[in-house]
Write a protein that holds these residues in place. Sequence first.
Motif, PDB file in Angstrom:
ATOM      1  N   ILE A   1      17.659  -2.505 -28.976  1.00 55.78           N
ATOM      2  CA  ILE A   1      17.343  -3.867 -28.550  1.00 55.78           C
ATOM      3  C   ILE A   1      15.840  -3.985 -28.324  1.00 55.78           C
ATOM      4  CG2 ILE A   1      19.608  -4.202 -27.500  1.00 55.78           C
ATOM      5  CD1 ILE A   1      18.248  -3.958 -24.739  1.00 55.78           C
ATOM      6  N   PHE A   2      15.309  -5.179 -28.594  1.00 56.51           N
ATOM      7  CA  PHE A   2      13.892  -5.435 -28.339  1.00 56.51           C
ATOM      8  C   PHE A   2      13.651  -6.929 -28.276  1.00 56.51           C
ATOM      9  CE2 PHE A   2      14.377  -4.920 -32.948  1.00 56.51           C
ATOM     10  CZ  PHE A   2      13.701  -6.003 -33.474  1.00 56.51           C
ATOM     11  N   ARG A   3      12.475  -7.290 -27.792  1.00 52.65           N
ATOM     12  CA  ARG A   3      12.068  -8.687 -27.691  1.00 52.65           C
ATOM     13  C   ARG A   3      10.800  -8.906 -28.502  1.00 52.65           C
ATOM     14  NH1 ARG A   3      14.809  -7.358 -23.194  1.00 52.65           N
ATOM     15  NH2 ARG A   3      16.069  -8.944 -22.125  1.00 52.65           N
ATOM     16  N   THR A   4      10.545 -10.168 -28.829  1.00 51.29           N
ATOM     17  CA  THR A   4       9.364 -10.521 -29.606  1.00 51.29           C
ATOM     18  C   THR A   4       8.719 -11.776 -29.037  1.00 51.29           C
ATOM     19  OG1 THR A   4      10.835 -11.686 -31.152  1.00 51.29           O
ATOM     20  CG2 THR A   4      10.087  -9.485 -31.772  1.00 51.29           C
TER      21      THR A   4
ATOM     22  N   GLN B   1      20.367   1.221 -43.134  1.00 49.20           N
ATOM     23  CA  GLN B   1      21.217   1.946 -42.184  1.00 49.20           C
ATOM     24  C   GLN B   1      21.467   1.166 -40.896  1.00 49.20           C
ATOM     25  OE1 GLN B   1      20.610   6.275 -41.879  1.00 49.20           O
ATOM     26  NE2 GLN B   1      18.888   6.020 -43.303  1.00 49.20           N
ATOM     27  N   TRP B   2      20.951  -0.081 -40.833  1.00 49.66           N
ATOM     28  CA  TRP B   2      21.062  -0.878 -39.616  1.00 49.66           C
ATOM     29  C   TRP B   2      21.537  -2.291 -39.936  1.00 49.66           C
ATOM     30  CZ3 TRP B   2      20.389   1.392 -34.921  1.00 49.66           C
ATOM     31  CH2 TRP B   2      19.801   2.670 -34.932  1.00 49.66           C
ATOM     32  N   THR B   3      22.269  -2.872 -39.002  1.00 46.18           N
ATOM     33  CA  THR B   3      22.753  -4.250 -39.131  1.00 46.18           C
ATOM     34  C   THR B   3      22.204  -5.090 -37.986  1.00 46.18           C
ATOM     35  OG1 THR B   3      24.803  -3.597 -40.232  1.00 46.18           O
ATOM     36  CG2 THR B   3      24.780  -5.745 -39.135  1.00 46.18           C
ATOM     37  N   TYR B   4      21.623  -6.221 -38.335  1.00 42.23           N
ATOM     38  CA  TYR B   4      21.078  -7.149 -37.342  1.00 42.23           C
ATOM     39  C   TYR B   4      22.202  -8.038 -36.824  1.00 42.23           C
ATOM     40  CZ  TYR B   4      18.008 -10.803 -35.392  1.00 42.23           C
ATOM     41  OH  TYR B   4      17.362 -11.702 -34.573  1.00 42.23           O
ATOM     42  N   GLN B   5      22.425  -8.020 -35.507  1.00 46.32           N
ATOM     43  CA  GLN B   5      23.450  -8.859 -34.883  1.00 46.32           C
ATOM     44  C   GLN B   5      22.811 -10.200 -34.492  1.00 46.32           C
ATOM     45  OE1 GLN B   5      25.683  -6.910 -31.783  1.00 46.32           O
ATOM     46  NE2 GLN B   5      25.809  -4.993 -32.894  1.00 46.32           N
ATOM     47  N   LYS B   6      22.625 -11.026 -35.488  1.00 46.26           N
ATOM     48  CA  LYS B   6      21.846 -12.254 -35.322  1.00 46.26           C
ATOM     49  C   LYS B   6      22.484 -13.215 -34.318  1.00 46.26           C
ATOM     50  CE  LYS B   6      19.566 -15.849 -38.090  1.00 46.26           C
ATOM     51  NZ  LYS B   6      20.083 -17.048 -37.377  1.00 46.26           N
ATOM     52  N   ASP B   7      23.769 -13.513 -34.467  1.00 47.87           N
ATOM     53  CA  ASP B   7      24.418 -14.491 -33.592  1.00 47.87           C
ATOM     54  C   ASP B   7      24.439 -14.019 -32.145  1.00 47.87           C
ATOM     55  OD1 ASP B   7      24.839 -16.088 -35.782  1.00 47.87           O
ATOM     56  OD2 ASP B   7      26.931 -15.501 -36.054  1.00 47.87           O
TER      57      ASP B   7
ATOM     58  N   PHE C   1      15.102 -12.356 -28.869  1.00 48.73           N
ATOM     59  CA  PHE C   1      15.780 -11.146 -28.396  1.00 48.73           C
ATOM     60  C   PHE C   1      16.621 -10.640 -29.561  1.00 48.73           C
ATOM     61  CE2 PHE C   1      19.539  -9.055 -26.566  1.00 48.73           C
ATOM     62  CZ  PHE C   1      18.915  -8.088 -25.789  1.00 48.73           C
ATOM     63  N   HIS C   2      16.568  -9.332 -29.820  1.00 52.93           N
ATOM     64  CA  HIS C   2      17.147  -8.806 -31.061  1.00 52.93           C
ATOM     65  C   HIS C   2      17.959  -7.542 -30.814  1.00 52.93           C
ATOM     66  CE1 HIS C   2      14.321 -11.615 -32.930  1.00 52.93           C
ATOM     67  NE2 HIS C   2      13.411 -11.094 -32.122  1.00 52.93           N
ATOM     68  N   ILE C   3      19.117  -7.479 -31.508  1.00 52.21           N
ATOM     69  CA  ILE C   3      20.019  -6.332 -31.417  1.00 52.21           C
ATOM     70  C   ILE C   3      20.265  -5.802 -32.814  1.00 52.21           C
ATOM     71  CG2 ILE C   3      22.256  -5.487 -30.574  1.00 52.21           C
ATOM     72  CD1 ILE C   3      22.470  -8.216 -29.041  1.00 52.21           C
ATOM     73  N   TYR C   4      20.093  -4.496 -32.996  1.00 52.10           N
ATOM     74  CA  TYR C   4      20.425  -3.828 -34.251  1.00 52.10           C
ATOM     75  C   TYR C   4      21.414  -2.710 -33.957  1.00 52.10           C
ATOM     76  CZ  TYR C   4      16.753  -6.253 -36.797  1.00 52.10           C
ATOM     77  OH  TYR C   4      15.975  -7.232 -37.421  1.00 52.10           O
ATOM     78  N   SER C   5      22.440  -2.601 -34.790  1.00 53.31           N
ATOM     79  CA  SER C   5      23.450  -1.549 -34.615  1.00 53.31           C
ATOM     80  C   SER C   5      23.432  -0.631 -35.829  1.00 53.31           C
ATOM     81  CB  SER C   5      24.832  -2.159 -34.422  1.00 53.31           C
ATOM     82  OG  SER C   5      25.174  -2.999 -35.495  1.00 53.31           O
ATOM     83  N   LYS C   6      23.668   0.649 -35.563  1.00 48.19           N
ATOM     84  CA  LYS C   6      23.655   1.665 -36.620  1.00 48.19           C
ATOM     85  C   LYS C   6      24.920   1.562 -37.446  1.00 48.19           C
ATOM     86  CE  LYS C   6      21.850   5.632 -38.265  1.00 48.19           C
ATOM     87  NZ  LYS C   6      22.808   5.980 -39.303  1.00 48.19           N
ATOM     88  N   ASN C   7      24.754   1.504 -38.752  1.00 48.77           N
ATOM     89  CA  ASN C   7      25.915   1.464 -39.650  1.00 48.77           C
ATOM     90  C   ASN C   7      26.644   2.811 -39.617  1.00 48.77           C
ATOM     91  OD1 ASN C   7      25.014  -1.085 -40.380  1.00 48.77           O
ATOM     92  ND2 ASN C   7      23.951  -0.342 -42.197  1.00 48.77           N
ATOM     93  N   THR C   8      27.947   2.748 -39.732  1.00 47.70           N
ATOM     94  CA  THR C   8      28.737   4.000 -39.720  1.00 47.70           C
ATOM     95  C   THR C   8      29.029   4.439 -41.147  1.00 47.70           C
ATOM     96  OG1 THR C   8      30.757   2.647 -39.561  1.00 47.70           O
ATOM     97  CG2 THR C   8      29.778   3.488 -37.511  1.00 47.70           C
TER      98      THR C   8
END
Length: 415
Positions: free
Chosen positions: A364-367, A385-391, A408-415
């Motif tokens: 997670i991070f902010r801009t 290798q990452w997915t942006y959880q935009k919504d 505010f941004h969330i990225y999750s690692k792809n499995t």
Amino acid sequence: MTDFASEAGYLKNEKLKSALLQHKALSAKGFSERMFGLLFSGLVYPQIWEDPDVDMAAMELGEGHNVVTIASGGCNMLAYLSRSPAKIDVVDLNPHHVALNRLKLTAFRHLPAHSDVVRLLGQHNVDANISAFDNFIAPHLDDTTRAYWQKRSIGGRRRIDVFKRNIYRTGLLGRFIGVGHLLARLHGVDLTKIAEAKSLREQRQFFEDRIAPLFDKPFIKFLTSRKSSLFGLGIPPQQYDELASLADDGSIAPVLRQRLEKLACHFPLRDNYFAWQAFARRYPQPHEGSLPTYLREEHYPAIRDNAERVSVHHASFTELLNQKPAAAVDRYILLDAQDWMNDEQLNDLWTEITRTAAPGARVIFRTAAEKSVIEGRLSQAIADQWTYQKDRSEALNVQDRSAIYGGFHIYSKNT
């Protein structure tokens, strides 16, 4: 342990210099970077300005997670302990933040009761805080951190004495807020009066009648057109440019007005300690509102018992991750640090994040601006290798009570 007690300053802080300096010294951008670096070499954030409740919801933080986060003022790191993660590594390039984080952790571990922690970290004008430090905290600090807080000024005051006054009025941010109050008073506005509002409607009325018109004043427009005007917020030249890109005329006054409107009007004052710090320059009393998450009584036992799970490092994020084995970290909190980075620094960081990320890891991070700063800048091999959880990111950004960031941004690692 890294010795950070010396105050040789920014010019000898190679870690900070390497993060900040991207242009030649004699260029306009290079001069701004070096001016910001000099200011940033002292204490900047006595309080962190990212909402920990939003962080924990985004991370779905829980027991067993291994976390790496940037320190700043240390409030959020302590709030995360309420969820009993397995381990938290805290990093910061600013040695003053390192010392503050270690002090706060030791306070939770060794002060006798929750009320003592609140007096030290949540109240002002409390002389007893100094004896509490001497009797309960100082004996348990490492030598370097103890020397930092015992250091005396030219006037003979120990650095720890700030805790018997109001630490939140110190540091670069605290002084910047003080200047903001002074400017408002020079224009006939007492910002502390918003604390008397009894409803969201009254908060908005005060903002529209008293605060919003300030941004149309010629002197304030002149000030906010200078990059150096926001150095007191800890906003480096790169972030200023991001903010200016949001306005048609390149001025950031409308952007600042919008952010301040969210802070003043979108959340009840009782529930927003960020607004109290901005407008009243203190935390609310019990009858006025809620303390920060880490100071609430219901979280005290978990934070106290889990404080030993935290390690504080004077290091960069990338530097620390480089020392970790593969697949060892579950959650990463980058604050707004990527706004400072060039493409090479971003890719170096995300190379280490990707290598050390456990299955299901989240970043997670902010801009400063609304868009994610890593989109289109990472190598394809890493980005895939990452997915942006935009919504989910957009929904939680609306809930962020600190209100000073665009995204505010969330990225999750792809499995």
